[in-house]
Design an enzyme around this catalytic site. Structure first.
Site, PDB file in Angstrom:
ATOM      1  N   CYS A  41       0.829  -1.215   0.000  1.00 33.02           N
ATOM      2  CA  CYS A  41       0.000   0.000   0.000  1.00 33.02           C
ATOM      3  C   CYS A  41       0.857   1.257   0.000  1.00 33.02           C
ATOM      4  CB  CYS A  41      -0.956  -0.012   1.189  1.00 33.02           C
ATOM      5  SG  CYS A  41      -2.063  -1.425   1.168  1.00 33.02           S
ATOM      6  N   ALA A  93       2.972   4.060  -2.753  1.00 32.49           N
ATOM      7  CA  ALA A  93       2.468   5.003  -3.763  1.00 32.49           C
ATOM      8  C   ALA A  93       1.711   4.274  -4.874  1.00 32.49           C
ATOM      9  CB  ALA A  93       3.628   5.819  -4.334  1.00 32.49           C
ATOM     10  N   GLY A 118       0.578   1.110  -4.883  1.00 32.18           N
ATOM     11  CA  GLY A 118      -0.555   0.370  -4.332  1.00 32.18           C
ATOM     12  C   GLY A 118      -1.761   1.260  -4.104  1.00 32.18           C
ATOM     13  N   ASN A 169       9.642  -2.595 -10.303  1.00 34.87           N
ATOM     14  CA  ASN A 169      10.840  -2.341 -11.097  1.00 34.87           C
ATOM     15  C   ASN A 169      11.705  -3.592 -11.150  1.00 34.87           C
ATOM     16  OD1 ASN A 169      10.518   0.340 -11.910  1.00 34.87           O
ATOM     17  ND2 ASN A 169      11.244   1.129  -9.954  1.00 34.87           N
ATOM     18  N   ALA A 219       3.976   8.159  -9.470  1.00 31.67           N
ATOM     19  CA  ALA A 219       3.303   8.577  -8.233  1.00 31.67           C
ATOM     20  C   ALA A 219       4.359   8.724  -7.153  1.00 31.67           C
ATOM     21  CB  ALA A 219       2.257   7.550  -7.824  1.00 31.67           C
ATOM     22  N   LYS A 225      11.984  -1.925 -20.374  1.00 35.92           N
ATOM     23  CA  LYS A 225      11.848  -1.181 -19.110  1.00 35.92           C
ATOM     24  C   LYS A 225      13.111  -1.344 -18.264  1.00 35.92           C
ATOM     25  CE  LYS A 225       9.485   1.104 -15.900  1.00 35.92           C
ATOM     26  NZ  LYS A 225       8.608   0.532 -14.888  1.00 35.92           N
ATOM     27  N   ASN A 272      15.557   1.458 -16.560  1.00 37.39           N
ATOM     28  CA  ASN A 272      15.890   1.435 -15.132  1.00 37.39           C
ATOM     29  C   ASN A 272      17.389   1.334 -14.885  1.00 37.39           C
ATOM     30  OD1 ASN A 272      13.393   1.727 -13.825  1.00 37.39           O
ATOM     31  ND2 ASN A 272      12.859  -0.403 -14.214  1.00 37.39           N
ATOM     32  N   ASN A 302      15.489  13.196 -12.988  1.00 38.18           N
ATOM     33  CA  ASN A 302      15.758  12.466 -14.234  1.00 38.18           C
ATOM     34  C   ASN A 302      16.292  13.360 -15.350  1.00 38.18           C
ATOM     35  OD1 ASN A 302      14.641  10.404 -12.772  1.00 38.18           O
ATOM     36  ND2 ASN A 302      12.868  10.076 -14.090  1.00 38.18           N
ATOM     37  N   SER A 322      12.662   6.289  -8.308  1.00 42.69           N
ATOM     38  CA  SER A 322      12.349   5.512  -7.097  1.00 42.69           C
ATOM     39  C   SER A 322      13.617   5.160  -6.326  1.00 42.69           C
ATOM     40  CB  SER A 322      11.587   4.240  -7.468  1.00 42.69           C
ATOM     41  OG  SER A 322      12.353   3.431  -8.336  1.00 42.69           O
TER      42      SER A 322
END
Length: 303
Positions: free
Chosen positions: A8, A10, A12, A98, A122, A176, A180, A194, A244
């Site tokens: 739960c 960001a 989630g 990720n 998020a 992806k 990353n 970024n 992240s």
């Protein structure tokens, strides 16, 4: 649809709020069991979602039609194994995190396994989650035996668009992973958003050349130029975002480096490929992690 969201944070809370708003029957599942989880989210349109949702109800889990996993990669295996014994054997488990490598740790799971890559952004601001930018969720079967669950993509498309189904999701996961491998370690080491990476094209090229070589050996066609172009597009579209991994480093938390660059290094070893630039970045992030984990603040907690 009856759905349990495991994790739960960001991501989630983004899914919990979207599923709830669209009439699905949802619960959260927290590491430390609580009867409710608070979901406080400001969406991209400025609307506010603030509700306490059911959490950690094993009876709800036993009737869930989907387990949506939004944990950090290093938390996934232990948590999924714990819940799988209660989840119906026919209910799919969708992993969205990720990096790569968790599926290899979960080969014995009987439920259908799906994996996904998400480009929604998020972030947490105090007790509130801010949905910074819309994106796409790519999902597909994690193993050959996991079958066609494209109907799930249609359901989730109506909840948090866009959602795309891929019969071969691994090609998308590798794309992806390339992003990353560039954005996460570099921003974490340089403590920058970024967009600052635009000024370091030589570094980006060096990473992408190594990643492209591994992807080719994995059986997916790509090139360093294609990956660089894609990575630079993502850097431009997320220029103001804090990655992240940088968020984890700033908060002195365990990072996902083992499942991002670490996974690349594992696959490179299998293929006998040297990836010196990625190896160097991996060691630097691990060193940074160990500096604060030695003091006990960022030690990974068991699920």
């Amino acid at each position: 649809m009856k759905i349990t969201v495991l994790g739960c944070g960001a991501l989630g809370q983004l899914w919990l709020s979207a599923l709830c708003k669209h009439g699905h029957d949802v619960q959260g599942w927290l590491r430390v069991p609580q009867p409710y989880c608070s979901v406080n989210l400001i969406d991209t349109d400025g609307s506010f979602f603030n509700e306490s949702l059911t959490a950690n109800d094993p009876d709800f889990l036993a009737k869930s039609e989907l387990l949506l996993v939004t944990l950090k990669a290093w938390q996934v295996s232990d948590a999924v194994r714990t819940l799988a014994s209660t989840l119906p054997v026919t209910s799919p488990i969708l992993l969205i995190h990720n990096g790569m490598g968790t599926i290899e740790e979960l080969q014995s799971i009987q439920q259908p396994m799906l994996m996904g890559a998400i480009t929604h952004a998020a972030r947490r601001d105090g007790n509130i989650i801010i949905h910074v930018a819309n994106g796409t969720t790519h999902i597909g079967p994690a193993r050959e035996q996991d079958g066609d669950y494209s109907y799930l993509a249609e359901i989730l498309q109506g909840v948090l668009p866009d959602v795309a189904w891929h019969n071969n999701i691994r090609a998308e996961m590798w794309r992806k992973l390339a992003v990353n491998c560039v954005i996460n370690p570099l921003t974490a080491l340089w403590n920058c958003p970024n967009g600052e990476l635009r000024h370091h094209t030589d570094e980006i090229n060096a990473i992408c050349e190594e990643v492209a070589a591994v992807i080719e050996r994995e059986g997916y066609h790509t090139s360093a130029d294609d990956l660089c172009y894609y990575v630079e597009q993502v850097i431009d579209s997320t220029a103001e975002n804090i990655s992240s991994m940088l968020q984890d480093v700033r908060a002195m938390r365990h990072t996902e480096i083992d499942y991002i660059t670490g996974y690349l290094l594992k696959r490179a070893r299998v293929h006998g490929l040297a990836v010196p630039e990625n190896s160097r970045l991996f060691e630097m992030v691990k060193r940074k992690e160990s500096e604060y984990e030695r003091s006990g603040t960022g030690m990974p907690r068991p699920w």
